[in-house]
Design an enzyme around this catalytic site. Structure first.
Site, PDB file in Angstrom:
ATOM      1  N   GLU A 288      43.258  47.184  39.256  1.00 57.81           N
ATOM      2  CA  GLU A 288      43.775  47.126  37.885  1.00 57.81           C
ATOM      3  C   GLU A 288      43.654  48.465  37.176  1.00 57.81           C
ATOM      4  O   GLU A 288      44.429  48.769  36.274  1.00 57.81           O
ATOM      5  CB  GLU A 288      43.016  46.059  37.077  1.00 57.81           C
ATOM      6  CG  GLU A 288      43.737  44.727  37.044  1.00 57.81           C
ATOM      7  CD  GLU A 288      43.105  43.698  36.121  1.00 57.81           C
ATOM      8  OE1 GLU A 288      43.494  42.542  36.226  1.00 57.81           O
ATOM      9  OE2 GLU A 288      42.223  44.033  35.315  1.00 57.81           O
ATOM     10  N   HIS A 309      36.800  41.455  64.407  1.00 55.85           N
ATOM     11  CA  HIS A 309      37.427  40.541  65.367  1.00 55.85           C
ATOM     12  C   HIS A 309      38.769  40.029  64.840  1.00 55.85           C
ATOM     13  O   HIS A 309      39.340  39.102  65.409  1.00 55.85           O
ATOM     14  CB  HIS A 309      36.470  39.378  65.677  1.00 55.85           C
ATOM     15  CG  HIS A 309      35.185  39.851  66.281  1.00 55.85           C
ATOM     16  ND1 HIS A 309      34.905  39.759  67.633  1.00 55.85           N
ATOM     17  CD2 HIS A 309      34.109  40.474  65.725  1.00 55.85           C
ATOM     18  CE1 HIS A 309      33.709  40.285  67.862  1.00 55.85           C
ATOM     19  NE2 HIS A 309      33.206  40.732  66.729  1.00 55.85           N
ATOM     20  N   LYS A 423      52.760  36.225  33.609  1.00 57.67           N
ATOM     21  CA  LYS A 423      52.414  35.305  32.514  1.00 57.67           C
ATOM     22  C   LYS A 423      53.640  35.015  31.663  1.00 57.67           C
ATOM     23  O   LYS A 423      53.884  33.878  31.263  1.00 57.67           O
ATOM     24  CB  LYS A 423      51.315  35.906  31.629  1.00 57.67           C
ATOM     25  CG  LYS A 423      49.959  35.995  32.285  1.00 57.67           C
ATOM     26  CD  LYS A 423      48.937  36.397  31.246  1.00 57.67           C
ATOM     27  CE  LYS A 423      47.622  36.811  31.883  1.00 57.67           C
ATOM     28  NZ  LYS A 423      46.735  37.483  30.962  1.00 57.67           N
TER      29      LYS A 423
HETATM   30  O1  PA5 Z   1      40.325  42.828  33.427  1.00 52.52           O
HETATM   31  C1  PA5 Z   1      40.937  42.106  32.690  1.00 52.52           C
HETATM   32  O2  PA5 Z   1      41.185  42.422  31.520  1.00 52.52           O
HETATM   33  C2  PA5 Z   1      41.451  40.762  33.166  1.00 52.52           C
HETATM   34  O3  PA5 Z   1      41.101  40.501  34.475  1.00 52.52           O
HETATM   35  C3  PA5 Z   1      40.870  39.657  32.297  1.00 52.52           C
HETATM   36  O4  PA5 Z   1      39.476  39.727  32.347  1.00 52.52           O
HETATM   37  C4  PA5 Z   1      41.353  38.309  32.757  1.00 52.52           C
HETATM   38  O5  PA5 Z   1      42.757  38.261  32.717  1.00 52.52           O
HETATM   39  C5  PA5 Z   1      40.801  37.222  31.867  1.00 52.52           C
HETATM   40  O6  PA5 Z   1      41.141  37.421  30.548  1.00 52.52           O
HETATM   41  P1  PA5 Z   1      40.390  36.680  29.386  1.00 52.52           P
HETATM   42  O7  PA5 Z   1      38.976  37.077  29.429  1.00 52.52           O
HETATM   43  O8  PA5 Z   1      41.072  37.098  28.127  1.00 52.52           O
HETATM   44  O9  PA5 Z   1      40.562  35.191  29.653  1.00 52.52           O
END
Ligand code: PA5
Length: 437
Positions: A288, A309, A423
């Site tokens: 990310e 393996h 989303k």
């Molecule tokens: O790193 C991030 O921002 C995402 O992985 C969020 O943590 C994840 O989408 C969950 O979001 P939220 O905490 O708003 O539910």
């Protein structure tokens, strides 16, 4: 010398000394962008000083709440996804070994997870498991509107309500969310539920050392003070931008040099099965942070010797696009020696009496030799032991390396615009279905 160190002794056949000299000014720029707050995404740099600036009163409240949960619940369910889930899961496995939930000598609640998929089969199985047991729920979501945890929260809240009623529910339900905003904050305020704060300036994937991770880790018996201490010491150890004195920065530099040579995939590997979730956490942190603007190393993982393996053939002989980083743990909590077998059908009596951990390390050395010969760059992050202190240190190592890697590659390491695409489609389709009914 830093407690956790980068071992890059095998890398010189892939990276020349002058390349390290030439990348240093770029590292200096990345460091300057990060530290001075002039880089993209600078409002999310809170992780940098968090190990010393965290709220000490909240830490005590987390410990008190963990003790309450340990006292009143046999099962603890942590609801969350992505950055609100992976860090605690990896930490609990790192600190508690391979069979925490099944350990008959465990004095702390079983830890289960929900809200990290949209599988109704998973939720139904979970509900069945809870029947007849005392349980507590911690819903963790910064936005409070992420679909996966929101649906799990609805389902589990209903069960809590039936089991405990309006008064007692408050001892079984805990919310970790934004300080001021969002659906969960509004609900907590209206109903009087206890909340813990996800700091504004720390993004999900950098949040494991905040209440996001600390409450579940403490419920599972982890020493969260030592965890933060490890990160605080790493903060001092990884402050100098000189890559010859800063292993986290040198790691960022080396993987960037390798990336430019076409090694587009990094495998994080470990020889300890309970580090599997460490790789899951790392994949999110790196993926990310770096994968944007058409750029970035693809983060992948392998568990050795298991995956030798399955993936071993590709690593040894497939396309030369892989680099490897090994989490190399020196001392495991328990070691066994190889038993003597009177029949010796397998012919392995020559190993009798040898430490199995030593055999594991010998495998590691053999694998490195083979992969280097096969043209795969390998480095390792050497970890003295699996403790709360080492984990805090390690978390900080990779978090700061992710930030520096992002700036080195000219991207904003702190946003995740790509996550919104699915989303948008999913919600559009769900609303459309609704209108059609
Ligand atoms: O790193 C991030 O921002 C995402 O992985 C969020 O943590 C994840 O989408 C969950 O979001 P939220 O905490 O708003 O539910």
């Amino acid at each position: 010398m830093a407690y956790i160190s980068l071992n890059d002794q095998y890398i010189n056949q892939f990276v020349h000394a002058h390349e390290l000299v030439q990348i240093q000014p770029m590292i200096n720029t990345a460091d300057q962008l990060l530290r001075s707050g002039t880089g993209a995404g600078h409002t999310f740099r809170g992780f940098l000083n968090w190990p010393v600036t965290y709220d000490k009163l909240e830490l005590q409240r987390i410990k008190d709440t963990a003790a309450l949960i340990q006292h009143n619940s046999e099962i603890f369910i942590s609801i969350g996804i992505g950055g609100s889930y992976l860090g605690q899961r990896m930490a609990i496995a790192y600190l508690n070994g391979n069979f925490y939930n099944d350990n008959p000598n465990r004095h702390t609640p079983q830890i289960l997870y929900a809200g990290n998929s949209l599988s109704s089969a998973y939720l139904a199985d979970l509900l069945t498991l809870l029947d007849g047991h005392d349980f507590a729920v911690n819903v963790i979501s910064k936005s409070g509107t992420t679909l996966e945890p929101s649906l799990a929260w609805r389902v589990l809240k209903q069960k809590l309500q039936v089991q405990y009623g309006d008064d007692e529910i408050k001892n079984h339900l805990f919310i970790t969310t934004d300080r001021q905003h969002g659906a969960l904050k509004a609900e907590a305020l209206a109903k009087g539920y206890q909340t813990f704060v996800i700091p504004d300036d720390i993004g999900g994937r950098f949040s494991v050392l905040t209440p996001v991770g600390l409450l579940p880790i403490a419920v599972a018996g982890g020493d969260i003070t030592q965890l933060l201490q490890g990160a605080a010491d790493a903060r001092l150890a990884y402050h100098d931008p000189d890559i010859m004195h800063n292993d986290a920065y040198r790691y960022a530099a080396l993987r960037n040099i390798l990336y430019r040579k076409g090694y587009a995939i990094e495998l994080l590997e470990s020889y300890e099965p309970n580090l599997h979730y460490f790789s899951e956490w790392w994949k999110q942190l790196m993926g990310e942070s770096e994968g944007k603007d058409g750029k970035g190393i693809y983060p992948s993982a392998a568990n050795f010797t298991t995956d030798l393996h399955s993936l071993g053939q590709y690593i040894q002989d497939g396309r030369r696009i892989l680099m490897e980083t090994v989490l190399n743990v020196a001392k495991v909590p328990h070691d066994l020696s190889v038993p003597t077998d009177a029949d010796n059908y397998d012919g392995l009596n020559y190993l009798a009496g040898r430490s199995i951990n030593q055999v594991n390390h010998t495998a590691y050395t053999g694998v490195i030799q083979a992969h280097l010969a096969g043209g795969v760059p390998v480095m390792s992050v050497d970890i003295p032991e699996l403790s709360a202190y080492s984990l805090g240190y390690l978390i900080y190592f990779f978090e700061i390396a992710a930030a520096i890697s992002g700036y080195l590659n000219g991207i904003n390491p702190f946003d995740q615009p790509g996550v919104e695409a699915y989303k948008k489609n999913m919600f559009a389709l769900l609303k459309h279905d609704n209108e059609m009914e």
